[in-house]
Design a protein around this motif. Structure first.
Motif, PDB file in Angstrom:
ATOM      1  N   MET A 178       0.845  -1.193   0.000  1.00 28.08           N
ATOM      2  CA  MET A 178       0.000   0.000   0.000  1.00 28.08           C
ATOM      3  C   MET A 178       0.882   1.245   0.000  1.00 28.08           C
ATOM      4  SD  MET A 178      -2.425   1.365   3.134  1.00 28.08           S
ATOM      5  CE  MET A 178      -3.916   0.459   2.755  1.00 28.08           C
ATOM      6  N   GLU A 179       0.497   2.243  -0.769  1.00 29.15           N
ATOM      7  CA  GLU A 179       1.180   3.526  -0.710  1.00 29.15           C
ATOM      8  C   GLU A 179       0.744   4.219   0.587  1.00 29.15           C
ATOM      9  OE1 GLU A 179       2.325   5.957  -4.353  1.00 29.15           O
ATOM     10  OE2 GLU A 179       0.582   7.047  -3.572  1.00 29.15           O
ATOM     11  N   THR A 180       1.703   4.567   1.411  1.00 31.71           N
ATOM     12  CA  THR A 180       1.434   4.961   2.798  1.00 31.71           C
ATOM     13  C   THR A 180       0.480   6.143   2.932  1.00 31.71           C
ATOM     14  OG1 THR A 180       3.587   4.111   3.478  1.00 31.71           O
ATOM     15  CG2 THR A 180       2.536   5.700   4.942  1.00 31.71           C
ATOM     16  N   GLN A 181       0.750   7.228   2.250  1.00 30.61           N
ATOM     17  CA  GLN A 181      -0.030   8.446   2.464  1.00 30.61           C
ATOM     18  C   GLN A 181      -1.378   8.440   1.756  1.00 30.61           C
ATOM     19  OE1 GLN A 181       2.279  11.954   1.628  1.00 30.61           O
ATOM     20  NE2 GLN A 181       3.809  11.509   3.194  1.00 30.61           N
ATOM     21  N   THR A 182      -1.480   7.726   0.634  1.00 32.22           N
ATOM     22  CA  THR A 182      -2.700   7.785  -0.178  1.00 32.22           C
ATOM     23  C   THR A 182      -3.624   6.593   0.007  1.00 32.22           C
ATOM     24  OG1 THR A 182      -1.690   6.657  -2.066  1.00 32.22           O
ATOM     25  CG2 THR A 182      -1.415   9.062  -1.930  1.00 32.22           C
TER      26      THR A 182
ATOM     27  N   PRO B 220      -6.038  -9.687   5.536  1.00 30.97           N
ATOM     28  CA  PRO B 220      -4.760  -9.022   5.243  1.00 30.97           C
ATOM     29  C   PRO B 220      -4.920  -7.546   4.866  1.00 30.97           C
ATOM     30  CG  PRO B 220      -4.728 -11.232   4.352  1.00 30.97           C
ATOM     31  CD  PRO B 220      -6.120 -11.011   4.868  1.00 30.97           C
ATOM     32  N   ILE B 221      -6.002  -7.201   4.132  1.00 28.34           N
ATOM     33  CA  ILE B 221      -6.185  -5.797   3.752  1.00 28.34           C
ATOM     34  C   ILE B 221      -6.511  -4.949   4.983  1.00 28.34           C
ATOM     35  CG2 ILE B 221      -8.626  -6.096   3.172  1.00 28.34           C
ATOM     36  CD1 ILE B 221      -6.092  -3.728   1.453  1.00 28.34           C
ATOM     37  N   GLN B 222      -7.232  -5.512   5.956  1.00 30.71           N
ATOM     38  CA  GLN B 222      -7.472  -4.795   7.207  1.00 30.71           C
ATOM     39  C   GLN B 222      -6.157  -4.589   7.959  1.00 30.71           C
ATOM     40  OE1 GLN B 222     -10.223  -7.378   9.185  1.00 30.71           O
ATOM     41  NE2 GLN B 222     -12.050  -6.399   8.347  1.00 30.71           N
ATOM     42  N   LEU B 223      -5.349  -5.625   8.037  1.00 32.57           N
ATOM     43  CA  LEU B 223      -4.123  -5.569   8.822  1.00 32.57           C
ATOM     44  C   LEU B 223      -3.151  -4.535   8.271  1.00 32.57           C
ATOM     45  CD1 LEU B 223      -2.576  -6.705  11.204  1.00 32.57           C
ATOM     46  CD2 LEU B 223      -1.722  -8.541   9.722  1.00 32.57           C
ATOM     47  N   VAL B 224      -2.964  -4.509   6.959  1.00 35.16           N
ATOM     48  CA  VAL B 224      -2.023  -3.540   6.385  1.00 35.16           C
ATOM     49  C   VAL B 224      -2.568  -2.120   6.508  1.00 35.16           C
ATOM     50  CG1 VAL B 224      -2.839  -3.578   3.974  1.00 35.16           C
ATOM     51  CG2 VAL B 224      -0.419  -3.190   4.457  1.00 35.16           C
TER      52      VAL B 224
ATOM     53  N   PHE C  48       4.475 -10.634   8.797  1.00 32.39           N
ATOM     54  CA  PHE C  48       5.253  -9.410   8.964  1.00 32.39           C
ATOM     55  C   PHE C  48       4.423  -8.261   8.423  1.00 32.39           C
ATOM     56  CE2 PHE C  48       8.048  -6.061   7.360  1.00 32.39           C
ATOM     57  CZ  PHE C  48       8.782  -5.777   8.500  1.00 32.39           C
ATOM     58  N   VAL C  49       4.345  -7.168   9.201  1.00 37.57           N
ATOM     59  CA  VAL C  49       3.710  -5.931   8.741  1.00 37.57           C
ATOM     60  C   VAL C  49       4.691  -4.800   9.001  1.00 37.57           C
ATOM     61  CG1 VAL C  49       1.581  -4.614   8.706  1.00 37.57           C
ATOM     62  CG2 VAL C  49       1.587  -6.895   9.686  1.00 37.57           C
ATOM     63  N   GLY C  50       4.957  -4.002   7.987  1.00 42.85           N
ATOM     64  CA  GLY C  50       5.931  -2.923   8.172  1.00 42.85           C
ATOM     65  C   GLY C  50       5.854  -1.885   7.086  1.00 42.85           C
ATOM     66  N   PHE C  51       6.853  -1.008   7.054  1.00 42.59           N
ATOM     67  CA  PHE C  51       6.850   0.076   6.075  1.00 42.59           C
ATOM     68  C   PHE C  51       8.271   0.452   5.701  1.00 42.59           C
ATOM     69  CE2 PHE C  51       5.236   1.198  10.281  1.00 42.59           C
ATOM     70  CZ  PHE C  51       6.288   1.922  10.827  1.00 42.59           C
TER      71      PHE C  51
ATOM     72  N   LYS D 150      10.978   7.784   6.611  1.00 45.85           N
ATOM     73  CA  LYS D 150       9.915   8.539   5.940  1.00 45.85           C
ATOM     74  C   LYS D 150       9.168   7.571   5.026  1.00 45.85           C
ATOM     75  CE  LYS D 150       9.069  12.923   3.577  1.00 45.85           C
ATOM     76  NZ  LYS D 150       9.683  14.084   2.901  1.00 45.85           N
ATOM     77  N   PRO D 151       8.221   6.815   5.580  1.00 46.52           N
ATOM     78  CA  PRO D 151       7.613   5.713   4.834  1.00 46.52           C
ATOM     79  C   PRO D 151       6.898   6.149   3.555  1.00 46.52           C
ATOM     80  CG  PRO D 151       7.135   5.524   7.167  1.00 46.52           C
ATOM     81  CD  PRO D 151       7.750   6.866   6.969  1.00 46.52           C
ATOM     82  N   LYS D 152       7.143   5.366   2.511  1.00 45.13           N
ATOM     83  CA  LYS D 152       6.448   5.546   1.237  1.00 45.13           C
ATOM     84  C   LYS D 152       5.466   4.400   0.998  1.00 45.13           C
ATOM     85  CE  LYS D 152       7.263   6.471  -3.674  1.00 45.13           C
ATOM     86  NZ  LYS D 152       8.276   6.610  -4.748  1.00 45.13           N
ATOM     87  N   TYR D 153       5.854   3.192   1.436  1.00 52.77           N
ATOM     88  CA  TYR D 153       5.012   2.009   1.246  1.00 52.77           C
ATOM     89  C   TYR D 153       4.835   1.260   2.562  1.00 52.77           C
ATOM     90  CZ  TYR D 153       6.253   2.798  -3.641  1.00 52.77           C
ATOM     91  OH  TYR D 153       6.451   3.361  -4.877  1.00 52.77           O
ATOM     92  N   THR D 154       3.648   0.701   2.737  1.00 55.83           N
ATOM     93  CA  THR D 154       3.363  -0.183   3.861  1.00 55.83           C
ATOM     94  C   THR D 154       3.049  -1.560   3.292  1.00 55.83           C
ATOM     95  OG1 THR D 154       2.459   1.687   5.096  1.00 55.83           O
ATOM     96  CG2 THR D 154       1.949  -0.512   5.925  1.00 55.83           C
ATOM     97  N   ILE D 155       3.539  -2.596   3.975  1.00 49.20           N
ATOM     98  CA  ILE D 155       3.442  -3.944   3.409  1.00 49.20           C
ATOM     99  C   ILE D 155       3.005  -4.942   4.461  1.00 49.20           C
ATOM    100  CG2 ILE D 155       5.876  -4.490   3.886  1.00 49.20           C
ATOM    101  CD1 ILE D 155       5.926  -6.054   1.233  1.00 49.20           C
ATOM    102  N   VAL D 156       2.244  -5.946   4.033  1.00 52.01           N
ATOM    103  CA  VAL D 156       1.987  -7.124   4.856  1.00 52.01           C
ATOM    104  C   VAL D 156       2.412  -8.337   4.041  1.00 52.01           C
ATOM    105  CG1 VAL D 156      -0.428  -7.361   4.083  1.00 52.01           C
ATOM    106  CG2 VAL D 156       0.305  -8.436   6.210  1.00 52.01           C
ATOM    107  N   SER D 157       3.146  -9.244   4.672  1.00 50.06           N
ATOM    108  CA  SER D 157       3.492 -10.515   4.033  1.00 50.06           C
ATOM    109  C   SER D 157       3.138 -11.644   4.987  1.00 50.06           C
ATOM    110  CB  SER D 157       4.975 -10.561   3.649  1.00 50.06           C
ATOM    111  OG  SER D 157       5.808 -10.446   4.779  1.00 50.06           O
TER     112      SER D 157
END
Length: 566
Positions: A198-202, A354-358, A442-445, A450-457
């Motif tokens: 996911m793009e963090t800000q948008t 997963p979409i909720q978690l990220v 794993f959930v992170g960014f 300065k996060p640009k992307y957030t990810i769940v794997s």
């Protein structure tokens, strides 16, 4: 008398000329002589964020021969020699029969004689072509064939009548995510897995991969395990119930509810006597998380805690543009047991998609704001504040520390600094309790500062290792490592006039040749997941200047003859 004969000769000559012109000299124009019926409406072309084709309608002209009328007018015997080119002997007893499908009128007129077209009905229709590479079809779905997906959602909302729709997906990210997830699943002999970027800000979703027959990212749920702990700590910090510098005195296990036989222990091999909040998150202490929950419960009711978590998105659809998204599992406080809050503290007794978690974890990366996820590039998602920027940034720093010193340290790659939290969740069996199988999470960014992307794997039932830091976190690290180095340019010089035969070439070779011919990657549609091109549309007779798009069907070269790619 002579004048009368001369006039008669002129009239006869003009009559003969007119008949000859109509029969032999007048150009044949299909549109003037035959009605073309619109049998369907063209749907919007779906594009990725860079304008690459994901789904597109190709114009097809279907020619249906009216044999019933031919027999009625006693023309069958006369036309039969020509019709045998198109029909079998058994076909002549039918009323209507499809003579063929054609991409343009010129091809149609060249293939079928005019005296047969005279007894035909022509229907202009559209054939939907999908880019099926790298698990895309599970995201897109298909109208009339799947109830799930982006396309059925847009169709139901009446949004597919426009010319183009630009989705937020990035096919380059999709490719990398698919390859890295597939690699880990193979290495671990796992049952499946999911990745969302996911793009963090948008809130724009750049990639979704689901190694299941369905799309687990939106249609399945798991217990969040230890990825829940930063959320519980942030609630306590936000309410001033604990201090950022607080230390916990710990024992190997804890029984949080008096008179109830329920004990929560530290993970095997982890035992702490005293630990501060930062290290409690980094090393994922179960006992510390339970102590924090006890503090919350001493100050607030179950209803208050439920509402707090409900506000973040637990237990309800995110509302993303995907048909058949599910709610997850989050029972209301009236149905909680005394131990339920403490189960939630360590990520049990609650089911998240997963979409909720990220989306929920993205709050930490996005200065404390929740932003609704979206698949539409031009959509401006709604957002609202959940945690203060100060608490979110504090947690962001602690999650970066977790990656360097804590449970995710084995996933560290020099130059790629990710912040995040690992989790290892036992797989629950309905009505039976927990099994001996695990989800590695794993959930992170990225980047951490300065996060640009957030990810769940998520890796489902890995066989060699099952801790999130050893299985799921490396998938995220490898994805961002590759994204950092990924360069692409579509400026190439045309060296040939016609499309070459790409069959049996590797995908890399075929794409390189198309690029050198000046065919923009946005016009290339990939169908399948193999390494070799087993079929192409259009064929080698097409002039490059006339090409709207190229479809490459992928398969395994060794099994090429048996590959069914339609």
């Amino acid at each position: 008398m002579l004048r009368s004969r001369l006039t008669l000769l002129i009239i006869v000559f003009l009559y003969i000329f007119l008949i000859s012109y109509v029969l032999f000299l007048k150009p044949y124009n299909l549109n003037e002589n035959y009605k073309i019926n619109e049998s369907s409406k063209k749907l919007a072309t779906l594009l990725d964020k860079e304008g690459r084709i994901i789904a597109v309608d190709r114009t097809i002209y279907e020619v249906w021969l009216d044999l019933k009328t031919i027999r009625k007018r006693n023309k069958l015997e006369k036309l039969k020699p020509q019709l045998k080119r198109f029909l079998n002997e058994n076909d002549f007893n039918k009323s209507f029969i499809l003579l063929g499908k054609f991409e343009d009128i010129l091809e149609l007129k060249t293939y079928i004689p005019g005296n047969i077209l005279k007894y035909s009905r022509i229907y202009k229709t559209y054939e939907r072509n999908y880019n099926s590479s790298y698990d895309l079809r599970k995201n897109i779905g298909e109208i009339g064939k799947t109830e799930y997906g982006i396309e059925p959602y847009l169709y139901k909302k009446g949004l597919l009548s426009t010319q183009n729709i630009q989705l937020s997906l990035d096919l380059k990210m999709q490719k990398i995510a698919y390859e890295e997830l597939s690699k880990m699943i193979t290495e671990q002999n796992a049952e499946g897995g999911t990745v969302i970027i996911m793009e963090t800000q948008t809130g724009k979703i750049r990639a979704v991969v689901s190694h299941y027959p369905w799309n687990m990212a939106f249609m399945g749920y798991i217990e969040p395990g230890s990825t829940m702990k930063p959320i519980i700590y942030s609630i306590a910090l936000e309410e001033g119930l604990i201090s950022p510098y607080q230390k916990f005195t710990l024992s190997p296990s804890i029984s949080p509810v008096d008179g109830v036989n329920f004990t929560i222990s530290e993970v095997e091999g982890h035992s702490f006597n005293s630990i501060d909040v930062k290290d409690a998150i980094a090393y994922s202490s179960n006992v510390a998380a339970v102590k924090v929950m006890k503090t919350i419960r001493e100050n607030f009711s179950n209803e208050w805690l439920y509402n707090k978590l409900d506000q973040m998105g637990f237990g309800k659809k995110t509302g993303i543009e995907f048909s058949k998204e599910i709610n997850g599992v989050f029972t209301k406080p009236d149905n909680w047991y005394k131990i339920t809050p403490y189960q939630i503290a360590i990520g049990q007794g609650i089911g998240v998609t997963p979409i909720q978690l990220v989306s929920i974890f993205n709050i930490f990366a996005n200065n404390g704001k929740y932003v609704k996820p979206t698949f539409l590039e031009k959509n401006k998602s709604k957002s609202f504040q959940v945690f203060s920027p100060e608490i979110a940034n504090l947690m962001k720093d602690w999650l970066r520390y977790t990656m360097l010193k804590g449970t995710a340290r084995k996933a560290y790659k020099p130059g790629v600094l990710i912040a995040g939290k690992t989790g290892t969740a036992q797989k629950a069996i309905s009505g039976k309790g927990y099994s001996d199988k695990y989800y590695s999470l794993f959930v992170g960014f990225f980047p951490a500062s300065k996060p640009k992307y957030t990810i769940v794997s998520i890796i489902d039932d890995p066989k060699k290792e099952y801790y999130g830091g050893e299985v799921a976190a490396p998938v995220a690290t490898n994805i961002f490592y590759r994204l950092e180095d990924f360069k692409y340019s579509n400026k190439f010089q045309i060296v040939e006039n016609y499309l070459p035969n790409l069959k049996n070439m590797t995908l890399t070779e075929a794409l390189f040749i198309l690029k050198t011919l000046g065919i923009n990657e946005k016009k290339v549609i990939l169908y399948g997941n193999g390494n070799y091109v087993v079929r192409q549309i259009p064929d080698i007779s097409y002039n490059i200047k006339d090409i709207d798009f190229v479809i490459l069907y992928l398969g395994d070269e060794k099994n090429e003859k048996n590959t069914d790619i339609r």
